[in-house]
Scaffold this motif. Structure first.
Motif, PDB file in Angstrom:
ATOM      1  N   GLY A 179      -3.801  13.360  11.180  1.00 11.60           N
ATOM      2  CA  GLY A 179      -4.386  14.448  10.404  1.00 11.60           C
ATOM      3  C   GLY A 179      -4.485  14.186   8.916  1.00 11.60           C
ATOM      4  O   GLY A 179      -4.994  15.013   8.168  1.00 11.60           O
ATOM      5  N   GLY A 180      -3.966  13.045   8.453  1.00 12.26           N
ATOM      6  CA  GLY A 180      -4.142  12.676   7.058  1.00 12.26           C
ATOM      7  C   GLY A 180      -3.100  13.230   6.101  1.00 12.26           C
ATOM      8  O   GLY A 180      -2.010  13.638   6.499  1.00 12.26           O
ATOM      9  N   CYS A 181      -3.470  13.279   4.835  1.00 11.61           N
ATOM     10  CA  CYS A 181      -2.541  13.570   3.737  1.00 11.61           C
ATOM     11  C   CYS A 181      -2.474  15.062   3.432  1.00 11.61           C
ATOM     12  O   CYS A 181      -3.492  15.697   3.136  1.00 11.61           O
ATOM     13  CB  CYS A 181      -2.982  12.796   2.497  1.00 11.61           C
ATOM     14  N   MET A 182      -1.274  15.608   3.471  1.00 12.69           N
ATOM     15  CA  MET A 182      -1.049  17.023   3.185  1.00 12.69           C
ATOM     16  C   MET A 182      -1.497  17.382   1.769  1.00 12.69           C
ATOM     17  O   MET A 182      -2.174  18.399   1.550  1.00 12.69           O
ATOM     18  CB  MET A 182       0.442  17.334   3.354  1.00 12.69           C
ATOM     19  N   THR A 205       0.806  -1.225   0.000  1.00 12.71           N
ATOM     20  CA  THR A 205       0.000   0.000   0.000  1.00 12.71           C
ATOM     21  C   THR A 205       0.836   1.270   0.000  1.00 12.71           C
ATOM     22  O   THR A 205       0.289   2.361  -0.126  1.00 12.71           O
ATOM     23  CB  THR A 205      -0.925   0.050   1.232  1.00 12.71           C
ATOM     24  N   GLY A 206       2.147   1.198   0.171  1.00 14.49           N
ATOM     25  CA  GLY A 206       2.936   2.409   0.281  1.00 14.49           C
ATOM     26  C   GLY A 206       2.461   3.235   1.468  1.00 14.49           C
ATOM     27  O   GLY A 206       2.103   2.700   2.513  1.00 14.49           O
ATOM     28  N   ASP A 207       2.402   4.534   1.320  1.00 12.75           N
ATOM     29  CA  ASP A 207       1.937   5.394   2.414  1.00 12.75           C
ATOM     30  C   ASP A 207       0.526   5.896   2.143  1.00 12.75           C
ATOM     31  O   ASP A 207       0.125   6.952   2.615  1.00 12.75           O
ATOM     32  CB  ASP A 207       2.886   6.581   2.605  1.00 12.75           C
ATOM     33  N   SER A 208      -0.242   5.127   1.392  1.00 11.82           N
ATOM     34  CA  SER A 208      -1.495   5.653   0.854  1.00 11.82           C
ATOM     35  C   SER A 208      -2.644   5.775   1.844  1.00 11.82           C
ATOM     36  O   SER A 208      -3.454   6.683   1.730  1.00 11.82           O
ATOM     37  CB  SER A 208      -1.968   4.767  -0.307  1.00 11.82           C
ATOM     38  N   PHE A 209      -2.755   4.874   2.792  1.00  9.98           N
ATOM     39  CA  PHE A 209      -4.018   4.764   3.501  1.00  9.98           C
ATOM     40  C   PHE A 209      -3.930   4.993   5.003  1.00  9.98           C
ATOM     41  O   PHE A 209      -4.727   4.452   5.766  1.00  9.98           O
ATOM     42  CB  PHE A 209      -4.637   3.387   3.218  1.00  9.98           C
ATOM     43  N   PHE A 210      -2.970   5.812   5.449  1.00 14.78           N
ATOM     44  CA  PHE A 210      -2.903   6.016   6.888  1.00 14.78           C
ATOM     45  C   PHE A 210      -4.107   6.794   7.413  1.00 14.78           C
ATOM     46  O   PHE A 210      -4.402   6.781   8.598  1.00 14.78           O
ATOM     47  CB  PHE A 210      -1.576   6.652   7.326  1.00 14.78           C
ATOM     48  N   LEU A 221      -3.948  -1.116  11.028  1.00  7.56           N
ATOM     49  CA  LEU A 221      -3.249  -1.523   9.822  1.00  7.56           C
ATOM     50  C   LEU A 221      -1.750  -1.439  10.075  1.00  7.56           C
ATOM     51  O   LEU A 221      -1.291  -0.555  10.804  1.00  7.56           O
ATOM     52  CB  LEU A 221      -3.627  -0.609   8.654  1.00  7.56           C
ATOM     53  N   PRO A 222      -0.954  -2.320   9.472  1.00  6.49           N
ATOM     54  CA  PRO A 222       0.491  -2.257   9.665  1.00  6.49           C
ATOM     55  C   PRO A 222       1.085  -1.048   8.970  1.00  6.49           C
ATOM     56  O   PRO A 222       0.521  -0.525   8.009  1.00  6.49           O
ATOM     57  CB  PRO A 222       0.985  -3.565   9.019  1.00  6.49           C
ATOM     58  N   GLY A 223       2.219  -0.586   9.467  1.00  3.53           N
ATOM     59  CA  GLY A 223       2.905   0.508   8.803  1.00  3.53           C
ATOM     60  C   GLY A 223       3.073   1.714   9.692  1.00  3.53           C
ATOM     61  O   GLY A 223       2.753   1.704  10.883  1.00  3.53           O
ATOM     62  N   LEU A 224       3.576   2.785   9.098  1.00  6.54           N
ATOM     63  CA  LEU A 224       3.885   4.019   9.802  1.00  6.54           C
ATOM     64  C   LEU A 224       2.840   5.073   9.473  1.00  6.54           C
ATOM     65  O   LEU A 224       2.690   5.455   8.323  1.00  6.54           O
ATOM     66  CB  LEU A 224       5.271   4.514   9.387  1.00  6.54           C
ATOM     67  N   ASN A 225       2.109   5.539  10.466  1.00  4.61           N
ATOM     68  CA  ASN A 225       1.064   6.534  10.243  1.00  4.61           C
ATOM     69  C   ASN A 225       1.664   7.933  10.315  1.00  4.61           C
ATOM     70  O   ASN A 225       1.656   8.573  11.358  1.00  4.61           O
ATOM     71  CB  ASN A 225      -0.051   6.373  11.283  1.00  4.61           C
ATOM     72  N   LEU A 226       2.163   8.381   9.197  1.00  5.42           N
ATOM     73  CA  LEU A 226       2.858   9.659   9.175  1.00  5.42           C
ATOM     74  C   LEU A 226       2.953  10.152   7.739  1.00  5.42           C
ATOM     75  O   LEU A 226       3.237   9.378   6.830  1.00  5.42           O
ATOM     76  CB  LEU A 226       4.276   9.497   9.745  1.00  5.42           C
ATOM     77  N   CYS A 227       2.721  11.451   7.522  1.00  2.57           N
ATOM     78  CA  CYS A 227       2.996  12.051   6.223  1.00  2.57           C
ATOM     79  C   CYS A 227       4.509  12.136   6.070  1.00  2.57           C
ATOM     80  O   CYS A 227       5.184  12.805   6.848  1.00  2.57           O
ATOM     81  CB  CYS A 227       2.373  13.442   6.138  1.00  2.57           C
ATOM     82  N   GLY A 228       5.044  11.455   5.084  1.00  2.00           N
ATOM     83  CA  GLY A 228       6.495  11.393   4.916  1.00  2.00           C
ATOM     84  C   GLY A 228       7.082  12.493   4.058  1.00  2.00           C
ATOM     85  O   GLY A 228       8.285  12.487   3.785  1.00  2.00           O
TER      86      GLY A 228
END
Length: 422
Positions: free
Chosen positions: A344-347, A250-255, A268-275
């Motif tokens: 806060g989601g995707c910038m 999923t990449g960073d798509s769905f945090f 969900l697995p992964g890092l919840n952060l706008c990179g």
């Protein structure tokens, strides 16, 4: 949710990335990444804006080649710099990157300099011979774009004949013995119900399914209101990922979906952060460096490789990236009980829908984004558009050959869908 995706095989001589000195050596991964790294984990490089398709949601509004496009030697100099920075791999895209005459030369140069390559393609040039070449390579990963599990759904977004072209590429890769190609799907209102079919398609061709979020940038800004999944489909997508996510990228798509975990769901697995500017960025065809592949706009432009001291200088010391690595004001979102889950989601999604950057994601699963979308807002205008039909006004001389303006010149219409005029 940031999932670090690397090619199936990487150069064994590539040392691991070093964390920036100010980054804590212990604690949560999100805290370590928030201040940025010495080098990006996920670097996207768009080699050209030229493309044989005109996908309605194209992030970079691709179609025509930019006459200022970096030349072969400039591209190799960037690869040399990435090697010195110990970058694991680069995501190469476009446009359609394989139409560059020096595409394979650049791929070979990167892999011979310990920089793995993952490239995204619509399948245009993945014939039997190319598939065999790819199968013999150690450090190249291939990602075939497909936005419908059927021609009817896919071609409505990507253009007539694009489904057959992509499937033909997948068949060629499988027959050549290429291991673990990726099928890359942008999730839309029309294809969420096809998730099982996408997974079956990936299994059929010994590939891995990769799904990404529809961003309202580029031409995607014009169709986002009609294409982005509805709230009930967001939940459907989340539930499907909980069940199948260990076998899907999923990449960073769905945090932004992670807030569902706070309402009785599993995380969900992964890092919840706008990179953006922290662990990811984009280099465009003319050498401009943006904080995020989904934010190709002057507001997120950190500099140009040819005029601002090179990529490392921009990545490590540009004003924009330095600012992005400071604690960000998330406004009212910090008071939400789900903030630690979705941050806060995707910038980019907020910016291109005209929502404040310190507010909720437009697809906030708690519904806060819908409230803002229903109000008055001013959406930014795209500052780059390379769609076909837009004249190359920057040309200072007439093209010396057809492919200066149209790199698809000479392609048969049956293989280069829609490329009769670029």
């Amino acid at each position: 949710m940031t999932t670090i995706e690397r090619p199936s095989t990487l150069p064994t001589t590539t040392p691991p990335l070093n964390l920036a000195p100010a980054t804590p050596k212990v604690g949560r991964l999100v805290d370590q990444f928030e201040k940025g790294l010495d080098a990006p984990i996920c670097l996207t490089w768009e080699l050209t804006y030229a493309c044989n398709l005109s996908c309605v949601h194209c992030l970079s509004s691709s179609g025509k080649r930019d006459p200022r496009e970096l030349n072969t030697e400039q591209c190799k100099a960037i690869i040399d710099e990435l090697q010195r920075m110990q970058v694991f791999y680069v995501n190469i895209g476009g446009g359609e990157p394989t139409v560059r005459p020096d595409f394979w030369e650049l791929v070979d140069y990167a892999t011979s300099h310990q920089v793995g390559v993952k490239f995204s393609t619509n399948g245009l040039r993945i014939d039997e011979k190319v598939a065999q070449r790819l199968a013999a390579s150690d450090y190249v990963d291939v990602q075939i774009s497909l936005d419908g599990a059927t021609a009817e759904v896919n071609d409505a977004v990507r253009g007539k004949g694009s489904f057959d072209m992509a499937v033909r590429a997948l068949e060629n890769l499988k027959n050549a013995g290429f291991k673990d190609a990726k099928i890359s799907v942008v999730m839309t209102r029309q294809n969420v119900a096809q998730l099982d079919e996408f997974k079956a398609l990936a299994d059929k061709y010994d590939a891995t399914l990769r799904i990404t979020r529809l961003r309202p940038s580029g031409r995607g800004a014009d169709v986002w209101d009609d294409l982005h999944p509805l709230p009930e489909q967001q939940r459907e997508l989340y539930d499907w990922l909980v069940e199948h996510g260990d076998r899907v990228l999923t990449g960073d798509s769905f945090f932004h979906l992670s807030a569902f975990a706070g309402s009785g769901g599993s995380g969900l697995p992964g890092l919840n952060l706008c990179g953006a500017g922290r662990v990811v960025c984009l280099i465009d065809p003319v050498g401009d460096v943006y904080a995020c592949p989904f934010a190709i706009h002057e507001n997120f432009l950190a500099g140009n490789i040819t005029t601002d001291g090179g990529f490392q200088e921009i990545w490590q010391r540009s004003d924009l990236f330095t600012e992005l690595r400071e604690p960000q004001n998330a406004g009212a979102c910090t008071k939400c009980q789900h903030f630690d889950a979705c941050r806060g989601g995707c910038m980019a999604a907020k910016f291109f829908t005209g929502l404040p950057l310190d507010g909720p994601d437009p697809e906030c699963v708690q519904g806060y984004g819908e409230e803002l979308l229903a109000g008055e807002r001013s959406k930014p205008t795209a500052n780059k558009d390379h769609s076909r039909g837009v004249p190359l006004t920057l040309m200072t001389r007439p093209p010396s050959r057809d492919c200066d303006e149209n790199p698809l010149a000479g392609f048969a219409p049956t293989t280069a869908t829609g490329c009769s005029s670029c």
